[in-house]
Design an enzyme around this catalytic site. Structure first.
Site, PDB file in Angstrom:
ATOM      1  N   GLU A 138      10.540   1.822  10.175  1.00 49.01           N
ATOM      2  CA  GLU A 138      11.525   2.888   9.956  1.00 49.01           C
ATOM      3  C   GLU A 138      10.758   4.181  10.109  1.00 49.01           C
ATOM      4  O   GLU A 138       9.932   4.529   9.262  1.00 49.01           O
ATOM      5  CB  GLU A 138      12.169   2.749   8.578  1.00 49.01           C
ATOM      6  CG  GLU A 138      13.448   3.558   8.419  1.00 49.01           C
ATOM      7  CD  GLU A 138      13.197   4.999   8.008  1.00 49.01           C
ATOM      8  OE1 GLU A 138      13.298   5.876   8.899  1.00 49.01           O
ATOM      9  OE2 GLU A 138      12.894   5.242   6.837  1.00 49.01           O
ATOM     10  N   GLU A 140      10.205  16.409  14.887  1.00 47.56           N
ATOM     11  CA  GLU A 140      10.512  16.319  13.467  1.00 47.56           C
ATOM     12  C   GLU A 140       9.665  17.322  12.686  1.00 47.56           C
ATOM     13  O   GLU A 140       8.473  17.124  12.464  1.00 47.56           O
ATOM     14  CB  GLU A 140      10.258  14.894  12.971  1.00 47.56           C
ATOM     15  CG  GLU A 140      10.812  14.636  11.594  1.00 47.56           C
ATOM     16  CD  GLU A 140      10.675  13.172  11.188  1.00 47.56           C
ATOM     17  OE1 GLU A 140      11.583  12.663  10.515  1.00 47.56           O
ATOM     18  OE2 GLU A 140       9.656  12.542  11.546  1.00 47.56           O
ATOM     19  N   CYS A 198      13.477  11.624   6.403  1.00 45.30           N
ATOM     20  CA  CYS A 198      13.709  11.116   7.756  1.00 45.30           C
ATOM     21  C   CYS A 198      15.164  11.286   8.173  1.00 45.30           C
ATOM     22  O   CYS A 198      15.475  11.380   9.354  1.00 45.30           O
ATOM     23  CB  CYS A 198      13.292   9.650   7.858  1.00 45.30           C
ATOM     24  SG  CYS A 198      14.146   8.561   6.703  1.00 45.30           S
ATOM     25  N   LYS A 249       0.848  -1.193   0.000  1.00 48.15           N
ATOM     26  CA  LYS A 249       0.000   0.000   0.000  1.00 48.15           C
ATOM     27  C   LYS A 249       0.881   1.239   0.000  1.00 48.15           C
ATOM     28  O   LYS A 249       1.537   1.548   0.994  1.00 48.15           O
ATOM     29  CB  LYS A 249      -0.923   0.069   1.215  1.00 48.15           C
ATOM     30  CG  LYS A 249      -1.992   1.173   1.056  1.00 48.15           C
ATOM     31  CD  LYS A 249      -2.574   1.652   2.374  1.00 48.15           C
ATOM     32  CE  LYS A 249      -1.830   2.821   2.954  1.00 48.15           C
ATOM     33  NZ  LYS A 249      -1.935   4.080   2.147  1.00 48.15           N
ATOM     34  N   GLY A 261       7.292   5.584   7.972  1.00 48.74           N
ATOM     35  CA  GLY A 261       6.435   6.745   8.138  1.00 48.74           C
ATOM     36  C   GLY A 261       6.648   7.371   9.499  1.00 48.74           C
ATOM     37  O   GLY A 261       7.727   7.260  10.099  1.00 48.74           O
ATOM     38  N   GLU A 299      -1.385   7.522  -0.169  1.00 49.37           N
ATOM     39  CA  GLU A 299      -2.431   8.046  -1.054  1.00 49.37           C
ATOM     40  C   GLU A 299      -1.991   9.335  -1.740  1.00 49.37           C
ATOM     41  O   GLU A 299      -2.609   9.759  -2.725  1.00 49.37           O
ATOM     42  CB  GLU A 299      -3.719   8.295  -0.265  1.00 49.37           C
ATOM     43  CG  GLU A 299      -3.642   9.368   0.797  1.00 49.37           C
ATOM     44  CD  GLU A 299      -3.101   8.871   2.135  1.00 49.37           C
ATOM     45  OE1 GLU A 299      -3.168   9.642   3.110  1.00 49.37           O
ATOM     46  OE2 GLU A 299      -2.611   7.721   2.206  1.00 49.37           O
TER      47      GLU A 299
END
Length: 507
Positions: free
Chosen positions: A264, A398, A298, A189, A242, A192
């Protein structure tokens, strides 16, 4: 903003709107509903994709389960699997431009970086193909005259792969070829926001001859698609890249079936600048590290920890270099920083900056959204923040944008303490000409990767992943490949049983 380097809109004929479908059991499936992606840079619809439901997700998982249990991929030779993976690598290289343009339109990243991401991913597929042929277990011939022990590695089973929007093709290629090399079957997946490059890769998998059901793709949202992929009883492993918050929810969803989870997640990655460093190279690397991929990375070096004696001069040089970085139209060949992925994320970045300024921080450069002529307002200025304290949210969380925070130190011990004063532990770096300083920092830094006198160099051979709330497990390299394998011990008696019988019989 007159002192920034901005590329305004270029004349470019946009491709036709891409139509994305699910790939389930070797067939392309159109959905009853669709969702659209509006380009963050150009403001037009660039893809229309099938909207996945629980029904498509169940069908994809069932196809992966049947395919794995039938052994059409899981029980063939490593050579046969490697042959397909190598074909995929060749096809990726033949389709770089088509995939890269679509990724740039959906993500907002510069076209030069999309080309590098897609073209570079072919090397991951080739390395995974090599692992498919060279993987092996162990034998133990020292257990006694009548015993032989063999440790074998087997594919873990059906794997759910859930990928993010910031590097949709690269991150999928950090997972998928290694899972396939191990003999697993998968359900993928993509985000989106950037679904199309995954569908394009699916087309290449079919062309390369991957058997039906081995790789299935379901497009849509985390609910219901991602959540079902995370908790389904027929899925043996979930690998996700993510945010840390979503990673925690996936772990909770997977807990009922005790399936393996590899994550991750986020990072707040520091570069420590010692006074004896090559300051010109360090300043260039810091500038690259914070603006690459629009700072939506990241591994972004979003905080630097600079020795007090050189802090003012070093920050001034980073600001000077930042003014020369080309922001703007991501379809311009010379652009280095493109658009922010969504308007909401642009506002989130700005909220961090504004809160820091209210708390006493200073924007040496930038500090707000910006518009680009002919493209709109979904861009953010290159921003360098000083007078930052370690307790500020902008120094701890972040931000995921082109925003650099600056902290200072006096001793290496203090620099290491600041490095480790974080919930995250993805990567860290140090700049010094003293090898002893570099080694001490590398040993003590709590991070999955430590760079010395460089930033963000990576190779398929070297594992990638984080500690603390940056995740669990590893990707790429031999360690990343092993994530998709189960270890089984075979204990075999050779010849007659020489043991005295446990049950004493009367004879």
């Amino acid at each position: 903003m007159k002192d920034l380097t901005i590329n305004t809109a270029t004349a470019y004929d946009l491709p036709r709107t891409f139509v994305g479908r699910h790939l389930i059991d070797g067939a392309w499936v159109a959905g009853a509903e669709i969702f659209e992606r509006l380009s963050p840079s150009h403001g037009v619809v660039v893809s229309r994709s099938a909207l996945g439901s629980a029904a498509e997700t169940e069908a994809a998982i069932a196809a992966a389960r049947r395919s794995f249990d039938a052994g059409v991929w899981s029980r063939i030779s490593g050579k046969a699997r490697a042959t397909v993976l190598l074909k995929v690598a060749d096809l990726i290289e033949a389709n770089v431009e088509r995939i890269a343009v679509q990724e740039t339109l959906e993500s907002g990243k510069p076209i030069s970086q999309s080309r590098g991401e897609v073209g570079g991913a072919a090397d991951l597929w080739r390395y995974a193909a090599a692992l498919a042929r060279t993987s092996h277990g162990d034998s133990h011939n020292t257990l006694g005259d009548d015993m032989l022990g063999v440790v074998v590695k087997e594919p873990i089973g059906v794997v759910s792969i859930i990928t993010p929007w910031n590097f949709p093709f690269w991150i999928l290629s950090q997972k998928l070829p290694f899972a396939l090399a191990a003999g697993c079957t998968v359900v993928v997946k993509p985000s989106e926001m950037t679904p199309s490059s995954t569908v394009m890769l699916g087309e290449l998998l079919v062309e390369a001859g991957l058997p039906a059901g081995v790789c299935n793709i379901v497009l849509g949202y985390g609910e219901p698609v991602g959540s079902l992929m995370s908790r389904h009883k027929d899925v043996d492993m979930v690998t996700f890249t993510g945010s840390t918050a979503v990673g925690k929810r996936i772990t909770q969803a997977a807990s009922d079936t005790l399936k393996k989870v590899a994550l991750e997640l986020g990072g707040k990655n520091p570069q420590v600048i010692m006074p004896d460093a090559d300051l010109e190279n360090a300043a260039d690397a810091v500038t690259f590290g914070v603006y690459f991929n629009v700072g939506q990375c990241c591994n972004s070096s979003s905080r630097i920890i600079v020795h007090e004696d050189i802090a003012d001069a070093f920050v001034a040089r980073v600001v000077e270099l930042s003014r020369q970085v080309r922001f703007g139209d991501p379809l311009d060949e010379s652009t280095q920083v493109g658009a922010i992925v969504t308007a909401d994320h642009n506002a989130k970045i700005d909220a961090y900056v504004k809160a820091a300024i209210e708390a006493g921080a200073k924007a040496e450069l930038g500090g707000g959204p910006m518009s680009v002529e002919g493209l709109g307002t979904q861009f953010y200025q290159p921003t360098v923040m000083t007078n930052v304290t370690p307790d500020m949210a902008i120094a701890r969380e972040e931000v995921f944008g082109p925003v650099l925070t600056v902290l200072t130190f006096r001793t290496l011990k203090e620099a290491i303490a600041l490095t480790n004063d974080s919930e995250y532990g993805l990567s860290a770096g140090i700049w010094s000409t003293d090898i002893h300083t570099c080694l001490e920092f590398s040993r003590r830094a709590q991070a999955g990767t430590v760079w010395t006198n460089t930033w963000m160099d990576g190779y398929p051979e070297l594992a990638f992943g984080g500690v603390k709330q940056s995740g669990q497990g590893r990707e790429i390299g031999k360690y990343g490949y092993d994530e998709f394998l189960e270890v089984k011990s075979l204990v075999m008696r050779v010849g007659r049983d020489s043991r005295a019988p446990w049950v004493k019989t009367s004879a």
